[in-house]
Design a protein around this motif. Structure first.
Motif, mmCIF file in Angstrom:
data_model
loop_
_atom_site.group_PDB
_atom_site.id
_atom_site.type_symbol
_atom_site.label_atom_id
_atom_site.label_comp_id
_atom_site.label_asym_id
_atom_site.label_seq_id
_atom_site.Cartn_x
_atom_site.Cartn_y
_atom_site.Cartn_z
ATOM 1 N N LYS A 132 -46.912 41.022 -6.427
ATOM 2 C CA LYS A 132 -45.782 40.254 -6.940
ATOM 3 C C LYS A 132 -45.383 39.064 -6.073
ATOM 4 N N ARG A 133 -46.098 38.835 -5.003
ATOM 5 C CA ARG A 133 -45.719 37.753 -4.084
ATOM 6 C C ARG A 133 -46.491 36.487 -4.449
ATOM 7 N N ILE A 134 -45.863 35.666 -5.267
ATOM 8 C CA ILE A 134 -46.493 34.449 -5.783
ATOM 9 C C ILE A 134 -45.770 33.240 -5.196
ATOM 10 N N TYR A 146 -38.960 37.160 0.680
ATOM 11 C CA TYR A 146 -39.172 37.474 -0.729
ATOM 12 C C TYR A 146 -37.975 38.210 -1.326
ATOM 13 N N VAL A 147 -37.687 37.872 -2.581
ATOM 14 C CA VAL A 147 -36.620 38.532 -3.335
ATOM 15 C C VAL A 147 -37.218 39.057 -4.635
ATOM 16 N N ASN A 148 -36.442 39.843 -5.365
ATOM 17 C CA ASN A 148 -36.926 40.389 -6.632
ATOM 18 C C ASN A 148 -37.141 39.280 -7.658
ATOM 19 N N ARG A 198 -55.945 24.105 -31.418
ATOM 20 C CA ARG A 198 -54.769 23.416 -30.892
ATOM 21 C C ARG A 198 -54.837 23.389 -29.376
ATOM 22 N N ILE A 199 -54.216 22.380 -28.785
ATOM 23 C CA ILE A 199 -54.173 22.251 -27.337
ATOM 24 C C ILE A 199 -52.806 22.640 -26.799
ATOM 25 N N ASN A 200 -51.769 22.249 -27.503
ATOM 26 C CA ASN A 200 -50.407 22.456 -27.026
ATOM 27 C C ASN A 200 -49.752 23.653 -27.710
ATOM 28 N N PRO A 201 -48.771 24.279 -27.050
ATOM 29 C CA PRO A 201 -48.061 25.413 -27.658
ATOM 30 C C PRO A 201 -47.462 25.033 -29.010
ATOM 31 N N ASP A 202 -47.436 26.005 -29.924
ATOM 32 C CA ASP A 202 -46.926 25.727 -31.268
ATOM 33 C C ASP A 202 -45.811 26.684 -31.681
ATOM 34 N N GLN A 203 -45.281 27.444 -30.706
ATOM 35 C CA GLN A 203 -44.233 28.407 -31.003
ATOM 36 C C GLN A 203 -42.956 28.069 -30.227
ATOM 37 N N PRO A 204 -41.797 28.455 -30.752
ATOM 38 C CA PRO A 204 -40.542 28.217 -30.023
ATOM 39 C C PRO A 204 -40.466 29.096 -28.778
ATOM 40 N N LYS A 205 -39.671 28.663 -27.812
ATOM 41 C CA LYS A 205 -39.575 29.434 -26.576
ATOM 42 C C LYS A 205 -38.807 30.730 -26.808
ATOM 43 N N LEU A 206 -39.242 31.758 -26.084
ATOM 44 C CA LEU A 206 -38.627 33.079 -26.155
ATOM 45 C C LEU A 206 -38.410 33.605 -24.745
ATOM 46 N N TRP A 207 -37.361 34.380 -24.557
ATOM 47 C CA TRP A 207 -37.197 35.118 -23.307
ATOM 48 C C TRP A 207 -37.881 36.468 -23.487
ATOM 49 N N VAL A 208 -38.834 36.781 -22.585
ATOM 50 C CA VAL A 208 -39.645 37.987 -22.757
ATOM 51 C C VAL A 208 -39.743 38.758 -21.442
ATOM 52 N N ASN A 209 -40.037 40.045 -21.560
ATOM 53 C CA ASN A 209 -40.388 40.845 -20.391
ATOM 54 C C ASN A 209 -41.809 40.480 -19.972
ATOM 55 N N TYR A 210 -42.112 40.619 -18.682
ATOM 56 C CA TYR A 210 -43.424 40.172 -18.212
ATOM 57 C C TYR A 210 -44.146 41.189 -17.336
ATOM 58 N N THR A 211 -43.512 42.307 -17.020
ATOM 59 C CA THR A 211 -44.143 43.276 -16.136
ATOM 60 C C THR A 211 -43.823 44.688 -16.586
ATOM 61 N N THR A 212 -44.772 45.582 -16.356
ATOM 62 C CA THR A 212 -44.567 46.991 -16.696
ATOM 63 C C THR A 212 -44.238 47.828 -15.463
ATOM 64 N N SER A 213 -44.137 47.175 -14.298
ATOM 65 C CA SER A 213 -43.885 47.935 -13.066
ATOM 66 C C SER A 213 -42.603 47.504 -12.369
ATOM 67 N N GLY A 214 -41.710 46.850 -13.104
ATOM 68 C CA GLY A 214 -40.446 46.441 -12.512
ATOM 69 C C GLY A 214 -40.552 45.112 -11.794
ATOM 70 N N THR A 215 -39.406 44.514 -11.534
ATOM 71 C CA THR A 215 -39.370 43.194 -10.897
ATOM 72 C C THR A 215 -39.048 43.270 -9.406
ATOM 73 N N GLU A 216 -38.894 44.487 -8.883
ATOM 74 C CA GLU A 216 -38.545 44.644 -7.475
ATOM 75 C C GLU A 216 -39.751 44.356 -6.587
ATOM 76 N N ILE A 217 -39.485 43.701 -5.467
ATOM 77 C CA ILE A 217 -40.525 43.433 -4.475
ATOM 78 C C ILE A 217 -40.207 44.233 -3.225
ATOM 79 N N GLU A 218 -41.145 45.036 -2.805
ATOM 80 C CA GLU A 218 -40.927 45.895 -1.633
ATOM 81 C C GLU A 218 -41.148 45.114 -0.350
#
Length: 257
Positions: free
Chosen positions: A180-182, A220-222, A237-257
């Motif tokens: 998770k350290r990006i 690092y923070v969560n 198509r080259i460019n995105p064609d859908q409206p923006k959405l807020w989505v979940n992105y991880t199945t292991s939580g957002t906490e960083i140890e």
């Protein structure tokens, strides 16, 4: 031949050094000491550039990957906007997400309104992100060869996953695997066109004059609870064609140890 090759590299403004010596190996020598001395000659240009405040971009990314103990380290990519008198702008906002889960802004000096990210970017120090790619990436290789290895992929549309970029999905898969350290390194800028790359010197000169008061090491923070996704569903198509959405992105939580 080396002289011709050097001239060719100069055409593309590629930094390089050739060291040619006609010195035989001494009669009395220690193998390791002798080879170490020869190999260290290759590092002299790096040390000189470091004193100037400049280093080879890829080496700097590798250094930051190690120093920041990150899993995923990237530069910033940019493009020159002709309509704005070749003003340089951040390019890959489809992929890059800050610690609020929002897209990077186009202004290189104001990529994010996240407070710590903004402060560190102003001082051209590496900062933590939820995702980044930007043309180059130094990656932790473990997710690619451990059990159930990951790879670049399309979204799982049958599971309702937003059809994000393959690079965004790679970030998300890193998060789900616990990597998770990006990190983004704003001191390093890369372009996709030679005519843009030659515009970089004033930007680097400006970065060298920045007064750095913050620590180079990231604390690092969560991660954000969700991220913005802008999908690309259609073919050809080259460019995105859908409206923006807020989505979940991880199945292991957002906490960083």
């Amino acid at each position: 031949m080396l002289r011709d090759f050097s001239n060719y590299m100069n055409v593309f403004d590629i930094k390089h050094t050739f060291v040619m010596e006609n010195q035989p190996r001494p009669k009395i020598f220690h193998r390791i000491e002798y080879l170490a001395e020869i190999r260290n000659k290759a590092l002299k240009p790096l040390k000189i550039e470091r004193r100037k405040g400049r280093t080879d971009d890829v080496l700097e990314l590798i250094y930051q990957y190690d120093f920041q103990e990150s899993d995923f380290t990237c530069p910033l990519d940019f493009q020159a906007v002709k309509k704005k008198n070749n003003e340089l702008e951040f390019r890959d906002s489809w992929v890059a997400r800050d610690l609020r889960g929002e897209k990077f802004r186009s202004a290189l000096d104001l990529l994010s309104y996240h407070p710590e990210t903004r402060r560190r970017n102003e001082q051209k120090l590496p900062f933590q992100v939820q995702c980044s790619w930007n043309g180059v990436a130094i990656l932790n290789p473990k997710p690619f060869y451990e059990k159930n290895p990951i790879s670049f992929r399309r979204s799982y549309s049958d599971l309702g996953e937003c059809s994000a970029s393959e690079c965004s999905l790679l970030c998300n898969d890193f998060w789900s695997r616990g990597y998770k350290r990006i990190v983004a390194v704003p001191e390093i800028l890369v372009s996709y066109r030679l005519e843009d790359a030659i515009l970089l010197d004033p930007v680097y000169d400006k970065a060298l004059k920045v007064n750095r008061t913050l620590e180079e090491k990231i604390k690092y923070v969560n991660g954000p609870p969700q991220v913005i996704c802008v999908g690309l569903d259609g073919n050809n198509r080259i460019n995105p064609d859908q409206p923006k959405l807020w989505v979940n992105y991880t199945t292991s939580g957002t906490e960083i140890e």
